[in-house]
Design a protein around this motif. Structure first.
Motif, PDB file in Angstrom:
ATOM      1  N   ILE A  25      42.312  65.029 -73.626  1.00 55.75           N
ATOM      2  CA  ILE A  25      42.239  66.249 -72.819  1.00 55.75           C
ATOM      3  C   ILE A  25      40.914  66.957 -73.061  1.00 55.75           C
ATOM      4  O   ILE A  25      40.241  67.402 -72.123  1.00 55.75           O
ATOM      5  CB  ILE A  25      43.435  67.175 -73.126  1.00 55.75           C
ATOM      6  N   PHE A  26      40.504  67.064 -74.325  1.00 53.88           N
ATOM      7  CA  PHE A  26      39.267  67.767 -74.649  1.00 53.88           C
ATOM      8  C   PHE A  26      38.053  67.017 -74.127  1.00 53.88           C
ATOM      9  O   PHE A  26      37.105  67.632 -73.612  1.00 53.88           O
ATOM     10  CB  PHE A  26      39.169  68.014 -76.152  1.00 53.88           C
ATOM     11  N   ILE A  27      38.066  65.700 -74.217  1.00 51.34           N
ATOM     12  CA  ILE A  27      36.962  64.893 -73.659  1.00 51.34           C
ATOM     13  C   ILE A  27      36.880  65.121 -72.156  1.00 51.34           C
ATOM     14  O   ILE A  27      35.783  65.299 -71.601  1.00 51.34           O
ATOM     15  CB  ILE A  27      37.154  63.394 -73.989  1.00 51.34           C
ATOM     16  N   ALA A  28      38.019  65.129 -71.466  1.00 51.33           N
ATOM     17  CA  ALA A  28      38.023  65.373 -70.016  1.00 51.33           C
ATOM     18  C   ALA A  28      37.445  66.754 -69.705  1.00 51.33           C
ATOM     19  O   ALA A  28      36.669  66.918 -68.756  1.00 51.33           O
ATOM     20  CB  ALA A  28      39.444  65.250 -69.463  1.00 51.33           C
ATOM     21  N   HIS A  29      37.782  67.737 -70.514  1.00 52.67           N
ATOM     22  CA  HIS A  29      37.252  69.091 -70.329  1.00 52.67           C
ATOM     23  C   HIS A  29      35.735  69.100 -70.522  1.00 52.67           C
ATOM     24  O   HIS A  29      34.999  69.669 -69.704  1.00 52.67           O
ATOM     25  CB  HIS A  29      37.918  70.053 -71.312  1.00 52.67           C
ATOM     26  N   LEU A  30      35.256  68.465 -71.596  1.00 50.31           N
ATOM     27  CA  LEU A  30      33.813  68.429 -71.850  1.00 50.31           C
ATOM     28  C   LEU A  30      33.069  67.695 -70.737  1.00 50.31           C
ATOM     29  O   LEU A  30      31.958  68.090 -70.370  1.00 50.31           O
ATOM     30  CB  LEU A  30      33.521  67.786 -73.206  1.00 50.31           C
ATOM     31  N   LYS A  31      33.664  66.648 -70.192  1.00 52.51           N
ATOM     32  CA  LYS A  31      33.029  65.929 -69.082  1.00 52.51           C
ATOM     33  C   LYS A  31      32.912  66.822 -67.854  1.00 52.51           C
ATOM     34  O   LYS A  31      31.914  66.781 -67.130  1.00 52.51           O
ATOM     35  CB  LYS A  31      33.798  64.654 -68.755  1.00 52.51           C
ATOM     36  N   GLN A  32      33.930  67.645 -67.631  1.00 51.49           N
ATOM     37  CA  GLN A  32      33.873  68.571 -66.509  1.00 51.49           C
ATOM     38  C   GLN A  32      32.779  69.623 -66.741  1.00 51.49           C
ATOM     39  O   GLN A  32      32.013  69.955 -65.831  1.00 51.49           O
ATOM     40  CB  GLN A  32      35.219  69.259 -66.314  1.00 51.49           C
ATOM     41  N   VAL A  33      32.669  70.123 -67.963  1.00 53.55           N
ATOM     42  CA  VAL A  33      31.613  71.081 -68.303  1.00 53.55           C
ATOM     43  C   VAL A  33      30.245  70.438 -68.081  1.00 53.55           C
ATOM     44  O   VAL A  33      29.338  71.049 -67.514  1.00 53.55           O
ATOM     45  CB  VAL A  33      31.764  71.572 -69.761  1.00 53.55           C
TER      46      VAL A  33
END
Length: 124
Positions: A25-33
């Protein structure tokens, strides 16, 4: 295998699964950022060449290291020397000074200002 060992193993497996999912989930968030930062940079005619991340002051060295690993996994095109840390209170100070939140006529009179971070809230 006795019942206690089985319960211990199940608990460990469950925790491992939870942390694995949280990581995803956090990796997906960072990719979106990253996508949003690159899009903004493109429209502003900039290139993303460094990453600066804010850290809560209470994070341990281990937590900071884990965070850096995740950031470097997402921003794999940025050299390691171009990752920078800012404590959250330091970041708000930069924001205040760069975005004219402190009036120009007051800038010459301010030698020092105090930033306090009480955990969850930054006060200037």
């Amino acid at each position: 295998m006795n019942s206690k060992k089985r319960q211990g193993r199940q608990k460990a497996d469950y925790q491992r699964d939870v942390f694995s999912r949280l990581r995803q989930i956090f990796i997906a968030h960072l990719k979106q950022v990253k996508r949003q930062a690159e899009t903004r940079a493109y429209f502003e005619n900039y290139e993303v060449v460094a990453v600066a991340a804010t850290l809560p002051p209470a994070w341990t060295a281990k937590t900071q290291g884990n965070y850096l690993k995740l950031l470097r996994e997402v921003w794999e095109d940025i050299p390691a020397d171009d990752f920078h840390w800012l404590e959250e209170s330091e970041a708000i100070g930069h924001y205040l000074l760069r975005n004219n939140s402190i009036q120009p006529e007051d800038r010459g009179t301010i030698d020092t200002f105090l930033l306090n971070d009480f955990g969850g809230h930054t006060m200037v």
